[in-house]
Design an enzyme around this catalytic site. Structure first.
Site, PDB file in Angstrom:
ATOM      1  N   CYS A 199       0.845  -1.197   0.000  1.00  0.00           N
ATOM      2  CA  CYS A 199       0.000   0.000   0.000  1.00  0.00           C
ATOM      3  C   CYS A 199       0.877   1.242   0.000  1.00  0.00           C
ATOM      4  O   CYS A 199       1.839   1.334   0.770  1.00  0.00           O
ATOM      5  CB  CYS A 199      -0.925  -0.005   1.223  1.00  0.00           C
ATOM      6  SG  CYS A 199      -1.943   1.487   1.380  1.00  0.00           S
ATOM      7  N   CYS A 202       0.447   2.987   3.549  1.00  0.00           N
ATOM      8  CA  CYS A 202       0.831   2.256   4.757  1.00  0.00           C
ATOM      9  C   CYS A 202       1.633   1.049   4.294  1.00  0.00           C
ATOM     10  O   CYS A 202       1.913   0.900   3.108  1.00  0.00           O
ATOM     11  CB  CYS A 202      -0.387   1.856   5.593  1.00  0.00           C
ATOM     12  SG  CYS A 202      -1.493   0.650   4.807  1.00  0.00           S
ATOM     13  N   CYS A 219      -4.708  -0.105   0.187  1.00  0.00           N
ATOM     14  CA  CYS A 219      -5.347  -1.190   0.938  1.00  0.00           C
ATOM     15  C   CYS A 219      -6.861  -1.009   0.979  1.00  0.00           C
ATOM     16  O   CYS A 219      -7.386   0.094   0.836  1.00  0.00           O
ATOM     17  CB  CYS A 219      -4.787  -1.264   2.357  1.00  0.00           C
ATOM     18  SG  CYS A 219      -5.006   0.241   3.315  1.00  0.00           S
ATOM     19  N   TYR A 259     -14.023  -3.973  -8.347  1.00  0.00           N
ATOM     20  CA  TYR A 259     -15.026  -3.263  -7.536  1.00  0.00           C
ATOM     21  C   TYR A 259     -15.247  -1.870  -8.112  1.00  0.00           C
ATOM     22  O   TYR A 259     -14.300  -1.187  -8.506  1.00  0.00           O
ATOM     23  CB  TYR A 259     -14.559  -3.139  -6.085  1.00  0.00           C
ATOM     24  CG  TYR A 259     -15.623  -2.612  -5.158  1.00  0.00           C
ATOM     25  CD1 TYR A 259     -16.598  -3.460  -4.642  1.00  0.00           C
ATOM     26  CD2 TYR A 259     -15.673  -1.270  -4.805  1.00  0.00           C
ATOM     27  CE1 TYR A 259     -17.589  -2.987  -3.797  1.00  0.00           C
ATOM     28  CE2 TYR A 259     -16.653  -0.781  -3.966  1.00  0.00           C
ATOM     29  CZ  TYR A 259     -17.607  -1.644  -3.462  1.00  0.00           C
ATOM     30  OH  TYR A 259     -18.593  -1.168  -2.628  1.00  0.00           O
ATOM     31  N   TYR A 261     -16.534   1.665  -7.015  1.00  0.00           N
ATOM     32  CA  TYR A 261     -16.909   2.505  -5.873  1.00  0.00           C
ATOM     33  C   TYR A 261     -18.129   3.347  -6.210  1.00  0.00           C
ATOM     34  O   TYR A 261     -18.975   3.599  -5.357  1.00  0.00           O
ATOM     35  CB  TYR A 261     -15.735   3.404  -5.481  1.00  0.00           C
ATOM     36  CG  TYR A 261     -14.563   2.638  -4.926  1.00  0.00           C
ATOM     37  CD1 TYR A 261     -14.592   2.136  -3.629  1.00  0.00           C
ATOM     38  CD2 TYR A 261     -13.433   2.396  -5.698  1.00  0.00           C
ATOM     39  CE1 TYR A 261     -13.520   1.422  -3.113  1.00  0.00           C
ATOM     40  CE2 TYR A 261     -12.357   1.684  -5.196  1.00  0.00           C
ATOM     41  CZ  TYR A 261     -12.406   1.201  -3.903  1.00  0.00           C
ATOM     42  OH  TYR A 261     -11.354   0.490  -3.399  1.00  0.00           O
ATOM     43  N   CYS A 335     -33.738 -11.976  11.726  1.00  0.00           N
ATOM     44  CA  CYS A 335     -33.798 -11.752  13.174  1.00  0.00           C
ATOM     45  C   CYS A 335     -34.375 -10.380  13.506  1.00  0.00           C
ATOM     46  O   CYS A 335     -34.942 -10.185  14.590  1.00  0.00           O
ATOM     47  CB  CYS A 335     -32.422 -11.927  13.802  1.00  0.00           C
ATOM     48  SG  CYS A 335     -31.112 -11.003  12.984  1.00  0.00           S
ATOM     49  N   HIS A 818     -26.691  -9.090  14.000  1.00  0.00           N
ATOM     50  CA  HIS A 818     -27.722  -9.974  14.546  1.00  0.00           C
ATOM     51  C   HIS A 818     -28.537  -9.208  15.583  1.00  0.00           C
ATOM     52  O   HIS A 818     -28.022  -8.334  16.287  1.00  0.00           O
ATOM     53  CB  HIS A 818     -27.057 -11.201  15.182  1.00  0.00           C
ATOM     54  CG  HIS A 818     -28.020 -12.213  15.710  1.00  0.00           C
ATOM     55  ND1 HIS A 818     -28.993 -12.798  14.925  1.00  0.00           N
ATOM     56  CD2 HIS A 818     -28.173 -12.745  16.948  1.00  0.00           C
ATOM     57  CE1 HIS A 818     -29.689 -13.657  15.657  1.00  0.00           C
ATOM     58  NE2 HIS A 818     -29.215 -13.636  16.892  1.00  0.00           N
TER      59      HIS A 818
END
Length: 858
Positions: A199, A202, A219, A259, A261, A335, A818
Site C-alpha cells: 500500500c 501504509c 489497501c 469493484y 466505488y 432476526c 444480529h
C-alpha cells in the site's frame, strides 16, 4: 379412515389439477397455522388450489371452497446412518466454494443431520377416504395416469416458501460496470510489478487494490472485526472520483475481483485485460495469490455462529417452553423481524386485535388466506402465544438430543408472513439484513392500512409531538404538531463519563494498528441516560429561518416536546449515524437505561400568555436575498422565469445544491433529496438527512417535488381527464371521503394503485384538512365520511413508564449483524434469540437499540 374406491376417485377427477410453472404450491406450511408435514397430523395439500392445511383447518377450506381431494403428507425424522469413513453420523460435508444458495458449489440448505421418511396418501373429504401413493396400480389407466402425474408434480414442485427464500440466490452474479467501456486511464503510468505489492499509504501487503485509472495501489476497507485494511483505497476514490479498482492477487487468465466505488458493488469489466495492460500487467501470466472477496465472505458466513455478544452465551441459561415462550426460526437474516413481532405480541392490544379474534378473522379470510394481511398476522400471533410450537426439538431415533439442542425449540417459521409483509418493498422483500426500527415503522404502516375502519392496536404507540420555533429577532413563535411512533434519542458523546479512558484506548488502538499488533481490550463510551434526555429537549438553532414577521431570513431556535404521552413509549437510541465523510457508522456506547422512567418534564405547554405567534404567511418561492437562476435551475437571467425541470412553477424555490449533492452521493434519489431540502427549509444537511430517514418508506419518496398550488409534472392529461368514477368508488369503499379520493387520484394521474398509496402517506394532512373544513362551517357529510376519524386518534396519560422490553443489535451496521430481544414476563426477564428462549440472567439493558416502556398506572 375408509379406503378410497374407484368411484369416489372418478367423481373428483375433474377437480384435480397438475401444477404449472407459475403456480404457487404451499406444501411446507398450513395457511392458518404453523403445522407442517412433520406435525402430528401432517399436512393436507389441496389438489385444486395447491394450498396446504393442517388437520385442524382442512375442513374449513373444504367447506368454504368445495374441492374435496387432498394430498396428505406426513414426514418423520430418523438420524442419518453413520458414515464409516468419518466415524460420525454425518456424511462428509462439502465446503462451499461459491457465495450462493441452491446452486452447484454453494451453501446447501437441504443438508440436515437427519433423514425424513415420507408417507403420501390421496384423501377425499368429508369422509377422509384414502389411498396410498403406491396403491394406484389397480385403477383404470386414465384415472391412474391423471392422479399420478398430479401427485408427482406436487411432490417435485418447488414450494412457495422455498422459492421465496432461495430463488437460487447467487451472490456471485455480477453486472457489467457502466464504466467498463468508457474508463479513462491517465497517460504515462508507472509499470506495476507482478508481485511484491505494498500500500502506498501504509505498509500493508495484503488486501491491496489497484486503481484502474491512475495505477495507485492502496489497501481495502477495514472489516467489522478490525481485520482487513485501513480504508486507503476508498479514501482515494472519495478524493479523486476514479471508480474502478481490481484486487491484486486475484488476477488470473479467467478474470479478477473488480469493484466499482461509484456503483458500490462487485462488477464485471470485459475490458479488464486492456485496462491491466496499460500498467504492464499481462493477465495470461498472472496467478492467484490472495483470497477473493467471495471466499472471504463465505469464511465470514461460516464464522457468524461464533458471535457471543449480548446473547449471554457465557452464562448457563434455563430454557423456557409454553405459551408466550415460543421461539422463531431465522429464515436467513430475519432476526430483525423476529425481535419486533415478539415484542408487539407481548402487548395486550395486539393480542386482542389478532389473537382473541382469530376465529372471526379466519372465518372472513379470502379464498387464498396466504395473501390476507389480517389472517397472516393472526396466525403469527396465535403461533407465538398458544404454546403449541414451544416444545423442545424432537429427539433423535435413539431417544437422545445433542447437548446444544436442549435449549432450542422447533419454534415457528413465519415464511408466509415475511413474504406478505415484504411484498413489493425494495428491502423487506429480500433476504438481506435490515434495520429493526425501519421494519417496526413499516409494520406499523401496514397495520394502519388494514385497520382503517376498525380497532387499531397502533394507538398504543401513537403520540403527538409539539414543535415550537421562536424567531430570535422578533421573539415571535410558531407551534406545530405532528404524529410520531418513536422517540429518537440522540447520544451526546461529549457527555461520556470515561473520556480519559476513551482517549487512551484510541491511542493504543492507533499504535497497535500501525505496529500490526493485537488490538487492546475494548473501552466503550459510558453516556448517562440523563444526558441523552437533555439533548432531546435542548433548543436547536435553525439558521436561515424564514421569519414571516420580518419577511426575511432570521435565526430561530426549535424545541421539541410531547403534546401527548402514549401508552407504550418506544425509544430508539440513535447509535447509527454518519461520520464527517458521510460513511455510516455505529456508536459503540453504553447507556444505563432506567427501569422506571418519568418524562413528565417534556410535556408541551402550547402557546403561553405573553407569547405572540408568527403570522401564518407562506414564504416566497424565491427569497429576496438569493440569486435567481442558480443552483441548477433553468431560465433566462434577463427574465423572471427560473424553474427546475422537475418543477412546474416558473418561480421555483432556490435549494441548497451542496446539501442535495451530499445526499445524492449517499445513494438517495435526486427528487427525494430535493424534497428533503425543500421541506426542511434549507436548514442544512443534518435536517435534510433526518427527513430522508423518516420518509424512506413513503410510496412517493422518489417522486418529483410538487409545490403547493402546482399541478406537478405530467399532470396536464390528468387535469384534463376527470378521475374515473369506478376508481373513486373503490377508494370511498375503503372508508375515505369522495373529496379525499378525488384529491388522491388527481395527485397520481388517476392511477388507482398509486392513489391508495398516496392517500395513506398523506392521511394526517387529509384528516387535518377535513377537521378544518368542519370548523369553517362545512357539514361533516360534505367534508369527510363518518367512518373517517377527525385527526389522528391518540391516547394520553401520565408520563411515567416502566421498561418491559428492548431489542439489541450486534454488528457495525444495520445492514449486517444480529438482533435479539429481551422481554419482561411474569416478573422475570426472558431472552429471545431466534429459536432459543431462556430466562435471562444478566439482561444487557445498557447495550440496547430500541426500548419499549409501558405506562405505569397512577
Amino acid at each position: 379412515m375408509a379406503e378410497l374406491s374407484e368411484e369416489a376417485l372418478l367423481s373428483v377427477l375433474p377437480t384435480i389439477r397438475v401444477p404449472k410453472a407459475g403456480d404457487r404450491v404451499h406444501k411446507d406450511e398450513c395457511a392458518f397455522s404453523f403445522d407442517t408435514p412433520e406435525s402430528e397430523g401432517g399436512l393436507y395439500i389441496c389438489m385444486n388450489t395447491f394450498l396446504g392445511f393442517g388437520k385442524q383447518y382442512v375442513e374449513r377450506h373444504f367447506n368454504k371452497t368445495g374441492p374435496r381431494v387432498y394430498l396428505h403428507l406426513r414426514r418423520t425424522r430418523r438420524p442419518k446412518e453413520e458414515d464409516p469413513t468419518t466415524g460420525t453420523g454425518d456424511p462428509p460435508r462439502k465446503k462451499p466454494t461459491r457465495l450462493a444458495i441452491g446452486v452447484e458449489g454453494g451453501f446447501d440448505l437441504s443438508e440436515e443431520k437427519f433423514e425424513l421418511d415420507e408417507d403420501v396418501k390421496i384423501v377425499i373429504l368429508p369422509d377422509y377416504l384414502e389411498i396410498a401413493r403406491d396403491g394406484l396400480g389397480g385403477l383404470p389407466d386414465i384415472v391412474r395416469d391423471r392422479v399420478t402425474s398430479a401427485v408427482e408434480a406436487l411432490l417435485s414442485a418447488d414450494s412457495a416458501s422455498r422459492k421465496q427464500e432461495v430463488q437460487a440466490w447467487d451472490g456471485e452474479v455480477r453486472q457489467v460496470s457502466k464504466h467498463a467501456f468508457s474508463l479513462k486511464q491517465l497517460d504515462n503510468p508507472a509499470r506495476i510489478p507482478p508481485c511484491g505489492w505494498e500500500c502506498s499509504k501504509c505498509d500493508m501487503r495484503e488486501n491491496l487494490w489497484l486503481n484502474l485509472t491512475d495505477g495507485s495501489i492502496l489497501c481495502g476497507r477495514r472489516y467489522f472485526d478490525g481485520s482487513g485494511g485501513n480504508n486507503h483505497a476508498v479514501e482515494h476514490y472519495r478524493e479523486t472520483g476514479y471508480p474502478l479498482a481490481v484486487k491484486l492477487g486475484t488476477i488470473t487468465p479467467d478474470g479478477a475481483d473488480v469493484y466499482s466505488y461509484d456503483e458500490d458493488d462487485m462488477v464485471l469489466d470485459p475490458s479488464l485485460a486492456e485496462h491491466l495492460s496499460h500498467f504492464g500487467i499481462d493477465m495470461l501470466k498472472m496467478q492467484k495469490t490472495d483470497k477473493t472477496m467471495t471466499e472471504l465472505e463465505i469464511d465470514m458466513n461460516q464464522r457468524i455462529g461464533e458471535w457471543e455478544l449480548i446473547q449471554e452465551s457465557g452464562v448457563p441459561l434455563k430454557p423456557l417452553f409454553g405459551p408466550g415462550y415460543t421461539g422463531i426460526r431465522n429464515l436467513g437474516n430475519s432476526c430483525y423481524l423476529n425481535s419486533v413481532v415478539l415484542v408487539l405480541f407481548s402487548i395486550p392490544d395486539f393480542q386482542r386485535k389478532y389473537v382473541d379474534k382469530l376465529e372471526k378473522i379466519f372465518q372472513n379470510a379470502p379464498t387464498d388466506p396466504t395473501q390476507d394481511f389480517s389472517t397472516q398476522v393472526a396466525k403469527l400471533g396465535h403461533g407465538l402465544l398458544s404454546g403449541e410450537y414451544s416444545k423442545p426439538v424432537p429427539e433423535s431415533g435413539d431417544g437422545e438430543r445433542v447437548p446444544e439442542q436442549k435449549e432450542v425449540q422447533d419454534g415457528i417459521a413465519p415464511r408466509m408472513f415475511k413474504a406478505l409483509i415484504g411484498k413489493g418493498h425494495p428491502e423487506f422483500s429480500t433476504n438481506r439484513q435490515q434495520d429493526a426500527q425501519e421494519f417496526f415503522l413499516h409494520l406499523i404502516n401496514m397495520v394502519e392500512r388494514n385497520c382503517r375502519s376498525s380497532e387499531n392496536p397502533n394507538e398504543v404507540f401513537r403520540f403527538l409531538v409539539e414543535e415550537k420555533i421562536k424567531c430570535l429577532a422578533t421573539e415571535k413563535v410558531k407551534y406545530t404538531q405532528r404524529v410520531d411512533y418513536i422517540m429518537q434519542l440522540p447520544v451526546p458523546m461529549d457527555a461520556a463519563l470515561n473520556k480519559e479512558e476513551l482517549l487512551e484506548y484510541e491511542e493504543k488502538k492507533r499504535q497497535a494498528e500501525e505496529e500490526k499488533m493485537a488490538l487492546p481490550e475494548l473501552v466503550r463510551a459510558q453516556v448517562p441516560f440523563s444526558s441523552c434526555l437533555e439533548a432531546y429537549g435542548a433548543p436547536e438553532q435553525v439558521d436561515d429561518f424564514w421569519s414571516t414577521a420580518l419577511q426575511a431570513k432570521s435565526v430561530a431556535v426549535k424545541t421539541t416536546r410531547f403534546a401527548s404521552f402514549p401508552d407504550y413509549l418506544v425509544i430508539q437510541i440513535k447509535k447509527f449515524t454518519f461520520g464527517l465523510d458521510w460513511v455510516p457508522k455505529k456508536l459503540d456506547v453504553s447507556i444505563e437505561m432506567p427501569e422506571e422512567l418519568d418524562i413528565s418534564q417534556l410535556r408541551g405547554t402550547g402557546l403561553q400568555p405573553g407569547e405572540e405567534e408568527l403570522p401564518d404567511i407562506a414564504p416566497p418561492l424565491v427569497t429576496p436575498d438569493e440569486p435567481k437562476g442558480s443552483l441548477g435551475f433553468y431560465g433566462n437571467e434577463d427574465e423572471d422565469s427560473f424553474c427546475s425541470p422537475h418543477f412546474s412553477s416558473p418561480t421555483s424555490p432556490m435549494l441548497d445544491e451542496s446539501v442535495i449533492i451530499q445526499l445524492v452521493e449517499m445513494g438517495f434519489p435526486m427528487d427525494a433529496c430535493r424534497k428533503a431540502v425543500y421541506y426542511t427549509g434549507n436548514s442544512g444537511a443534518e435536517a435534510a438527512m433526518n427527513w430522508v430517514m423518516s420518509h424512506m418508506d413513503d410510496p412517493d419518496f422518489a417522486n418529483p417535488l410538487i409545490l403547493p398550488g402546482s399541478s406537478g409534472p405530467g399532470s396536464t392529461s390528468a387535469a384534463a381527464d376527470p378521475p374515473p368514477e369506478d376508481c373513486v368508488t373503490t377508494i370511498v369503499s375503503m372508508g375515505f371521503s369522495r373529496d379525499q379520493a378525488l384529491k388522491a387520484l388527481r395527485a397520481t394521474n388517476n392511477s388507482l394503485e398509486r392513489a391508495v398509496d398516496w392517500i395513506f402517506s398523506h392521511i394526517d394532512d387529509l384528516d387535518a384538512e377535513a377537521a378544518m373544513d368542519i370548523s369553517e362551517g362545512r357539514s361533516a357529510a360534505d367534508s369527510i365520511s363518518e367512518s373517517v376519524p377527525v385527526g389522528p386518534k391518540v391516547r394520553d396519560g401520565p408520563g411515567k413508564y416502566q421498561l418491559f422490553a428492548f431489542i439489541s443489535h450486534m454488528g457495525t451496521s444495520t445492514m449486517c449483524g444480529h438482533y435479539v430481544c429481551h422481554i419482561k414476563k411474569e416478573g422475570r426477564w426472558v431472552i429471545y434469540n431466534d429459536q432459543k428462549v431462556c430466562a435471562s440472567e444478566k439482561p444487557p439493558k445498557d447495550l440496547g437499540y430500541i426500548y419499549f416502556y409501558q405506562r405505569v398506572a397512577s
